[in-house]
Design a protein around this motif. Structure first.
Motif, short mmCIF file in Angstrom:
data_model
loop_
_atom_site.label_atom_id
_atom_site.label_comp_id
_atom_site.label_asym_id
_atom_site.label_seq_id
_atom_site.Cartn_x
_atom_site.Cartn_y
_atom_site.Cartn_z
N HIS A 332 41.41 34.77 37.88
CA HIS A 332 41.70 33.39 38.29
C HIS A 332 41.73 33.28 39.81
N GLU A 333 42.35 34.27 40.46
CA GLU A 333 42.36 34.28 41.93
C GLU A 333 40.93 34.31 42.47
N ASN A 334 40.07 35.10 41.86
CA ASN A 334 38.68 35.18 42.31
C ASN A 334 37.94 33.86 42.12
N ARG A 335 38.25 33.16 41.01
CA ARG A 335 37.62 31.86 40.78
C ARG A 335 38.04 30.87 41.87
N LEU A 336 39.35 30.86 42.19
CA LEU A 336 39.84 29.96 43.24
C LEU A 336 39.25 30.32 44.59
N ALA A 337 39.21 31.62 44.88
CA ALA A 337 38.63 32.07 46.15
C ALA A 337 37.16 31.69 46.24
N GLY A 338 36.44 31.77 45.11
CA GLY A 338 35.02 31.40 45.09
C GLY A 338 34.82 29.93 45.41
N LEU A 339 35.70 29.07 44.93
CA LEU A 339 35.60 27.64 45.22
C LEU A 339 35.83 27.37 46.70
N ILE A 340 36.80 28.09 47.30
CA ILE A 340 37.04 27.94 48.73
C ILE A 340 35.84 28.45 49.53
N GLU A 341 35.31 29.57 49.11
CA GLU A 341 34.16 30.15 49.80
C GLU A 341 32.95 29.21 49.73
N ASN A 351 40.40 39.20 48.95
CA ASN A 351 41.65 39.51 48.23
C ASN A 351 42.87 38.78 48.78
N HIS A 352 42.71 37.91 49.77
CA HIS A 352 43.88 37.32 50.40
C HIS A 352 44.24 35.94 49.87
N LEU A 353 43.69 35.54 48.74
CA LEU A 353 44.27 34.45 47.96
C LEU A 353 45.05 35.11 46.83
N VAL A 354 46.32 34.77 46.75
CA VAL A 354 47.21 35.43 45.79
C VAL A 354 47.96 34.38 44.98
N VAL A 355 47.97 34.56 43.68
CA VAL A 355 48.79 33.72 42.79
C VAL A 355 50.07 34.48 42.49
N ASP A 356 51.19 33.85 42.79
CA ASP A 356 52.49 34.50 42.57
C ASP A 356 53.21 33.82 41.42
N ILE A 357 53.66 34.64 40.46
CA ILE A 357 54.47 34.14 39.34
C ILE A 357 55.66 35.08 39.17
N PRO A 358 56.86 34.60 39.45
CA PRO A 358 58.02 35.46 39.20
C PRO A 358 58.15 35.81 37.72
N SER A 359 58.61 37.01 37.44
CA SER A 359 58.84 37.40 36.05
C SER A 359 59.98 36.58 35.46
#
Length: 423
Positions: A332-341, A351-359
């Protein structure tokens, strides 16, 4: 037997260790030997709160100090239990010694950022603790110097080891891990003390005075209900202001992604992480290929990153649930990064778009309350907390965030992306 245990607790702990929170903590000579064992000393090189010191500079306390504090509170709780009228008859001196060893050693399997890596394919630190206790020289100290069984110590810590009807083992497991466990009572107080915030402080004298033993663990008097309320409020506020502070979360997310990619790419092995302290972890991770090393280096300066989107985590949302899987999250991060690119070529470093989800966290309330009518559950006693209120704590705290470098965020203010609807 009870008199022998009371005498042991009163007379055999004579070695003082100074602690900034609890002042003097007294160990037995055998426990002092464990404290100086290399496996235990490693905990002195692992910060209790990881990157929280980036926000709260005083938060440099270690897992070694915390472990001593858990032992201290366990000994105090035991004294209260043994002087109670309903003290269980199945308690033995061997079991008490094992429980105190377990309290001191409960975190000995910890490695850097261990609590932050729950979604990764890594061993639970409690399992690692049990293995170290049984396989290292600590086992000989426990057996020959302290006079109890290393296997019993490991079983009290490691929840994967079944109790199999052993009433004493069940009793001590439930005390070490529960609503009013010494682990939680120490870390809330200690973390608040070193961060310089008031939220985690507990009235320990009052809490322990209201504990009563049952056959399978501990209960609380009706008068002590307020102690659980304080713990629930404190835990919520500590997560909100310290543990899940936005800068702490961003730093944690960067490190987690670096470790995930390093494990997936076989740059490191899980076994390599287990023996590391904080400095070894940083040196090893920053020696990896630049696309991985840069994530770890940048985790030291989370203010260089910006949250460009966030939304509350929704258990009923399939995408949110799927994002808990690290493989899916990376895709999913790669898909979002691809749209920005596609819209802004060369703007976002690899690798510097990161999705953070606390446990998911829990606010434990499974504690019996004693009143004139006998035992009843904490929920339903004289407290403002109901199950929906407790559930609301988690829902209020837990958000999914999309993080990018601040320089990237400045140049994409009109990016037409809904990161939580793309599949």
């Amino acid at each position: 037997m009870r008199e022998e245990i009371i005498r042991h607790l009163s007379e055999d702990y004579t070695v003082p260790v100074r602690d900034p929170l609890w002042k003097h903590i007294y160990l037995s000579p055998g426990l002092r030997k464990i404290m100086y064992h290399p496996e235990f000393q490693k905990l002195g090189r692992i910060r209790q709160l990881g990157p929280a010191s980036l926000v709260y500079p005083g938060a440099t306390h270690t897992r070694l100090c915390h472990s001593l504090g858990v032992f201290y509170l366990s000994r105090r709780i035991l004294k209260t239990i043994l002087f109670a009228e309903a003290c269980p008859a199945h308690l033995t001196l061997r079991g008490v010694k094992a429980f105190l060893c377990a309290s001191l050693l409960h975190d000995i399997g910890h490695f850097p950022h261990a609590h932050s890596f729950m979604e990764l394919s890594l061993a639970d630190h409690e399992i690692l603790s049990g293995k170290i206790i049984k396989d290292s020289g600590i086992s000989e100290i426990i057996r020959n110097e302290i006079g109890t069984d290393p296997d019993l110590v490991a079983a009290i810590i490691d929840s994967s080891i079944p109790a199999e009807g052993n009433r004493e083992l069940i009793f001590f497991k439930n005390i070490l891990s529960g609503v009013l466990d010494p682990d939680k009572l120490d870390y809330l107080n200690r973390d608040a003390y070193f961060c310089g915030v008031p939220y985690g402080m507990q009235d320990i004298d009052f809490v322990i005075s209201q504990i009563r033993p049952t056959e399978t663990g501990i209960a609380l008097t009706l008068k002590g209900v307020s102690a659980v309320e304080n713990i629930l409020f404190s835990k919520y506020l500590m997560y909100k202001t310290v543990y899940w502070h936005s800068d702490v979360r961003m730093s944690t997310a960067l490190v987690k992604k670096a470790v995930f990619l390093s494990l997936s790419g076989k740059h490191i092995r899980a076994e390599d992480l287990y023996g590391m302290d904080d400095d070894e972890f940083f040196r090893r991770m920053t020696a990896l290929p630049e696309e991985l090393a840069s994530l770890v280096r940048e985790s030291e300066t989370p203010r260089n990153y910006t949250i460009i989107s966030q939304t509350p985590f929704d258990e009923t949302n399939r995408l949110h649930r799927d994002l808990m899987d690290m493989e899916f999250r990376h895709e999913h991060e790669n898909r979002l990064a691809g749209l920005i690119e596609a819209q802004y070529p060369g703007l976002l470093p690899e690798n510097h778009l990161v999705v953070d989800i606390p446990s998911k966290i829990s606010f434990e309330v499974d504690l019996p309350i004693l009143d004139k009518g006998g035992k009843k559950p904490y929920i339903g006693s004289a407290t403002v907390f109901s199950r929906p209120v407790v559930q609301g704590f988690t829902e209020t705290l837990r958000h999914i965030k999309v993080i990018v470098p601040a320089q990237t965020a400045e140049k994409i203010p009109h990016l037409e992306i809904d990161p939580f609807s793309i599949t």
